[in-house]
Design an enzyme around this catalytic site. Structure first.
Site, mmCIF file in Angstrom:
data_model
loop_
_atom_site.group_PDB
_atom_site.id
_atom_site.type_symbol
_atom_site.label_atom_id
_atom_site.label_comp_id
_atom_site.label_asym_id
_atom_site.label_seq_id
_atom_site.Cartn_x
_atom_site.Cartn_y
_atom_site.Cartn_z
ATOM 1 N N CYS A 142 10.153 29.676 51.934
ATOM 2 C CA CYS A 142 11.396 29.111 52.443
ATOM 3 C C CYS A 142 12.431 29.251 51.339
ATOM 4 C CB CYS A 142 11.237 27.625 52.751
ATOM 5 S SG CYS A 142 9.913 27.263 53.920
ATOM 6 N N ARG B 225 14.412 34.653 53.091
ATOM 7 C CA ARG B 225 13.165 33.941 52.804
ATOM 8 C C ARG B 225 12.610 33.211 54.031
ATOM 9 N NH1 ARG B 225 12.418 33.428 47.344
ATOM 10 N NH2 ARG B 225 11.037 31.663 47.634
ATOM 11 N N TRP C 53 10.770 29.018 56.609
ATOM 12 C CA TRP C 53 9.754 29.942 57.137
ATOM 13 C C TRP C 53 8.575 29.040 57.459
ATOM 14 C CZ3 TRP C 53 9.150 34.746 58.801
ATOM 15 C CH2 TRP C 53 7.858 35.262 58.901
ATOM 16 N N ASN D 127 9.834 24.239 49.260
ATOM 17 C CA ASN D 127 9.288 25.571 49.490
ATOM 18 C C ASN D 127 7.890 25.576 48.886
ATOM 19 O OD1 ASN D 127 8.745 28.340 49.659
ATOM 20 N ND2 ASN D 127 9.772 28.749 47.725
ATOM 21 N N GLY D 128 6.880 25.911 49.685
ATOM 22 C CA GLY D 128 5.510 25.924 49.173
ATOM 23 C C GLY D 128 4.581 25.304 50.199
ATOM 24 N N GLU E 35 -4.228 53.531 56.998
ATOM 25 C CA GLU E 35 -3.013 52.792 56.675
ATOM 26 C C GLU E 35 -2.181 53.557 55.640
ATOM 27 O OE1 GLU E 35 -1.262 50.596 57.743
ATOM 28 O OE2 GLU E 35 -0.079 49.793 56.086
ATOM 29 N N LYS F 130 1.774 54.751 56.028
ATOM 30 C CA LYS F 130 2.868 54.338 55.131
ATOM 31 C C LYS F 130 3.694 55.545 54.732
ATOM 32 C CE LYS F 130 3.292 51.048 55.613
ATOM 33 N NZ LYS F 130 2.438 50.307 56.446
ATOM 34 N N GLU G 14 5.753 57.096 57.718
ATOM 35 C CA GLU G 14 6.836 56.233 58.202
ATOM 36 C C GLU G 14 8.114 56.361 57.387
ATOM 37 O OE1 GLU G 14 6.021 51.910 59.854
ATOM 38 O OE2 GLU G 14 4.843 52.268 58.060
ATOM 39 N N HIS H 44 -15.182 69.688 59.607
ATOM 40 C CA HIS H 44 -15.207 69.808 61.075
ATOM 41 C C HIS H 44 -13.825 70.144 61.632
ATOM 42 C CE1 HIS H 44 -19.345 68.426 61.377
ATOM 43 N NE2 HIS H 44 -19.024 67.543 60.432
ATOM 44 N N LYS I 26 11.208 47.150 63.372
ATOM 45 C CA LYS I 26 10.217 46.280 62.738
ATOM 46 C C LYS I 26 9.200 45.768 63.750
ATOM 47 C CE LYS I 26 8.376 43.841 59.445
ATOM 48 N NZ LYS I 26 7.417 44.609 58.621
HETATM 49 C C1 AGP Z 1 3.812 49.134 59.950
HETATM 50 O O1 AGP Z 1 4.282 49.696 58.779
HETATM 51 C C2 AGP Z 1 4.576 49.458 61.147
HETATM 52 N N1 AGP Z 1 5.949 49.150 61.020
HETATM 53 C C3 AGP Z 1 3.955 49.172 62.494
HETATM 54 O O2 AGP Z 1 2.860 50.024 62.635
HETATM 55 C C4 AGP Z 1 3.493 47.723 62.789
HETATM 56 O O3 AGP Z 1 2.400 47.403 61.993
HETATM 57 C C5 AGP Z 1 3.134 47.602 64.268
HETATM 58 O O4 AGP Z 1 4.271 47.843 65.051
HETATM 59 C C6 AGP Z 1 2.523 46.271 64.633
HETATM 60 O O5 AGP Z 1 3.421 45.240 64.409
HETATM 61 P P1 AGP Z 1 2.937 43.733 64.473
HETATM 62 O O6 AGP Z 1 1.944 43.554 63.369
HETATM 63 O O7 AGP Z 1 4.182 42.922 64.251
HETATM 64 O O8 AGP Z 1 2.319 43.516 65.806
#
Ligand code: AGP
Length: 662
Positions: free
Chosen positions: A2, A27, A97, A123-124, A520, A524, A527, A543, A657
């Site tokens: 927060c 925050r 938050w 905050n905490g 993952e 990254k 993206e 393969h 996001k």
């Molecule tokens: C992660 O870097 C991405 N932006 C994306 O794959 C994300 O993880 C996915 O859309 C799921 O989002 P969520 O965890 O909010 O459900």
């Protein structure tokens, strides 16, 4: 996470507090509130929603007040009550938050005692708040909110009223607000940055910090306090960084600072010359880099409140918050559903549940799951992972599982999100707000929660004996510190990225956990750098994927399964001989790859107490937490490649996001 702020000086405090809060909105923005000291009163204004909602409410109050003033021109201040949030010269503010208690007006900060004579912003996390709540109940205190913070306001009042400090000379007790705050702090376990005002003490704000950031801004004829530098930069650039355990009293014209032992401390302020924009990101160039660096704290916050200790050693996992049902341990199958990064966490979870608890896992992509006719039975445990708690496919999959009578356990970062409200039970990742589109700290804290669940189930099922269970907990406890160690070496990755950023193809490979985390790591990079990157199980190399390997390729291998090192060495040779550059991420102290790979990045290995079982193969447990650490260099690599390519890593093209539509 927060944001808190405070002001005491000669000007109207309210606009200064609101402007500071806006700088802290990154925050958290579940709710906002202020408490002003006007005359002998504390006036609180707070609301669910963003700071703009609070501003709107205050603006309409101001209008009404102006009208009332005109109507009652002849009346004195005393006759009209004299309560005025707009004229007060001291106050505290908060942007939330949510952690304990859903986002709502009543759970918003500031929190006050029953008589509204003490107001607190925090905050905490107060880890022992339930114990303190019970203690206060027994003494007749009633509570308004579900938060952990409210206990602080009541405790200060309790100690102020019931335990006056006794003067050794006269034997008489005097009520002492600072003494009451000190007694309160001595009862708190967990983390806090606090600002407290008291109705009878209009000349001061009391602040304290432990494991949550807090700075004091030293102005001319005014002083400020805040969670972060941007909140005070428009008033002053002279800053005192509070240390853990310190407490301070801010007056208009001076600040008294005390250490944990209560001794007075002085130190020169630090001059800050950041721009306001740089300051909002904690001095980091981007939110993504800041969030990568938030991870040691985020991991600590997610783990520590859930560890039960004996002395200084963790001995068990405390899941009271989710009404952990031991019957879940009777099931041989768990379904985990998620999208994107959260699905990659599910893939790591699959290996962890299988290894630590001997439970089979179906890690399913939500958009696939929702349109299949999945095999589900009433009572099945379905874990749904989502940072935002708002991803459309994930919500649809959750509803399908509920319709089939399954028990849905949500793993999310956002209190009050749709997922958290609709699931049967919720386990929170306490990562704080994640602003950058590319998920970093949400992923590693999701892993932390999944490991905790797997360990708890594994212990109940007898797959882990007491010794190995405790060793695993001790290994998990080392991870936040190890993550900080890794981040201190980020320049190695930065230099590597500056040599490799223009590769046209990057492949990530690994076996088992290393394969799961490679998924993952590849996401990254693609993206935010827009480089074509893919992940595959290293055993699949021959393969198919090897057909694409040439001089324009970089291959990144995660290698933390010691028993499989020889196989990874062969894979590295196979791609190197076809012209690829190679990076291996492996344990500190391992030399298996130094001759074969172009670059090796080391992650710290856990100290494994009393490890006499290595020969028996039980050291496999010690390797299974590696994805939390091996994700970090890949996050940094993606970030620096993105920068080298001139991209904005916080706002990658075509991505949002949270994917709230199909
Ligand atoms: C992660 O870097 C991405 N932006 C994306 O794959 C994300 O993880 C996915 O859309 C799921 O989002 P969520 O965890 O909010 O459900």
């Amino acid at each position: 996470m927060c944001g808190i702020t405070g002001y005491i000086g000669g000007e109207a405090a309210l606009p200064i507090l609101l402007s500071s809060l806006k700088k802290l909105e990154y925050r958290g923005y579940d709710s906002a509130g202020v408490a002003l000291l006007d005359g002998g009163d504390i006036l609180v204004r707070k609301t669910k929603g963003r700071i703009s909602v609070l501003e709107e409410k205050l603006a309409s109050e101001e209008k009404t007040e102006a009208k009332t003033e005109a109507e009652t021109e002849a009346k004195t201040e005393a006759e009209t009550g004299g309560k005025n949030v707009f004229g007060a010269n001291a106050g505290i503010g908060h942007t939330r938050w949510a952690t304990h208690g859903e986002p709502s007006d009543v759970n918003s900060h500031p929190h006050t005692d029953e008589a509204d004579s003490i107001a607190v912003v925090h905050n905490g996390i107060i880890e022992n708040y339930l114990v303190l709540r019970d203690w206060l109940y027994e003494r007749g205190v009633s509570f308004r909110s579900e938060t952990d913070t409210e206990v602080i306001a009541h405790l200060v009042t309790y100690y102020y009223q019931n335990e006056p400090e006794v003067n050794p000379g006269t034997g008489l007790g005097t009520r002492n607000i600072l003494g009451a705050v000190r007694r309160t702090l001595s009862r708190l376990q967990g983390s806090y940055a606090l600002a407290i005002i008291a109705a009878g003490y209009r000349d001061r704000i009391i602040v304290a910090r432990k494991d949550s950031p807090l700075i004091i801004g030293l102005g001319r004829g005014e002083n400020l306090v805040a969670s972060d530098i941007p909140a005070i930069l428009s008033r002053t650039r002279e800053v005192l960084f509070m240390e853990d355990g310190e407490l301070a009293v801010l007056y208009r014209d001076r600040v008294d600072l005390f250490n944990e032992q209560g001794n007075s401390v002085t130190r020169p302020p630090t001059h800050i010359d950041w721009t306001e924009e740089a300051a909002e990101k904690g001095g980091y160039a981007h939110f993504m880099l800041k969030e990568i660096h938030d991870q040691p704290k985020a991991l600590q916050d997610t783990l520590r409140p859930r560890l039960r200790r004996s002395g200084d050693k963790p001995v068990d996992i405390d899941f009271d918050e989710i009404n952990f049902d031991p019957r879940w341990a009777k099931r041989d199958r768990v379904v985990i559903i998620a999208c994107g990064t959260a699905w990659h966490a599910a893939m790591v979870g699959k290996y962890a549940f299988e290894e630590l608890a001997r439970i089979g896992v179906e890690a399913d992509i939500a958009s696939e799951f929702r349109y299949r006719n999945p095999l589900l039975a009433p009572g099945d445990l379905v874990i749904v992972i989502s940072q935002s708690g708002e991803t459309a496919d994930t919500l649809a999959a959750m509803r399908l599982a509920k319709k089939n009578g399954c028990h849905v356990l949500a793993l999310t970062n956002v209190v009050g999100s749709t997922l958290s409200r609709e699931a049967d039970t919720v386990l929170y990742t306490w990562a704080g707000p994640e602003i950058a589109v590319a998920s970093t700290k949400a992923f590693t804290t999701q892993l932390m929660c999944l490991y905790l669940l797997a360990l708890k189930l594994g212990r109940i099922r007898g797959c882990l004996d007491e010794g190995n269970f405790r060793r695993c907990l001790a290994a998990l406890e080392q991870i936040p510190g190890q993550c900080a160690e890794l981040l201190a070496k980020q320049d190695v990755i930065q230099r590597f990225a500056s040599r490799q950023f223009n590769k046209t193809k990057v492949f990530f490979m690994g076996r088992q956990y290393d394969y799961a985390v490679s998924l993952e790591n590849a996401l990254k990079l693609k993206e935010i750098s827009y480089t074509h990157s893919e992940a595959f199980a290293a055993g699949e190399l021959k393969h198919g994927p090897i057909a694409l390997v040439d001089k324009t390729t970089l291959v990144v291998a995660a290698a933390t399964r010691v028993s499989l090192f020889d196989k990874v060495v062969s894979n590295i040779r196979e791609v190197s001989s076809r012209g690829a550059s190679t990076l291996v991420i492996t344990w500190e102290g391992e030399s298996a790859f130094t001759k074969t790979a172009d670059e090796v990045f080391f992650i710290p290995a856990p100290l494994w107490e009393d490890d006499k079982t290595e020969a028996a193969g039980q050291n496999r447990f010690r390797e299974c937490f590696s994805p939390i650490l091996s994700a970090v260099p890949a996050q940094l690599f993606a970030y620096y490649c993105s920068i080298q390519r001139g991209n904005d890593p916080d706002k990658p093209r075509n991505l949002a996001k949270s994917v709230t539509v199909e």
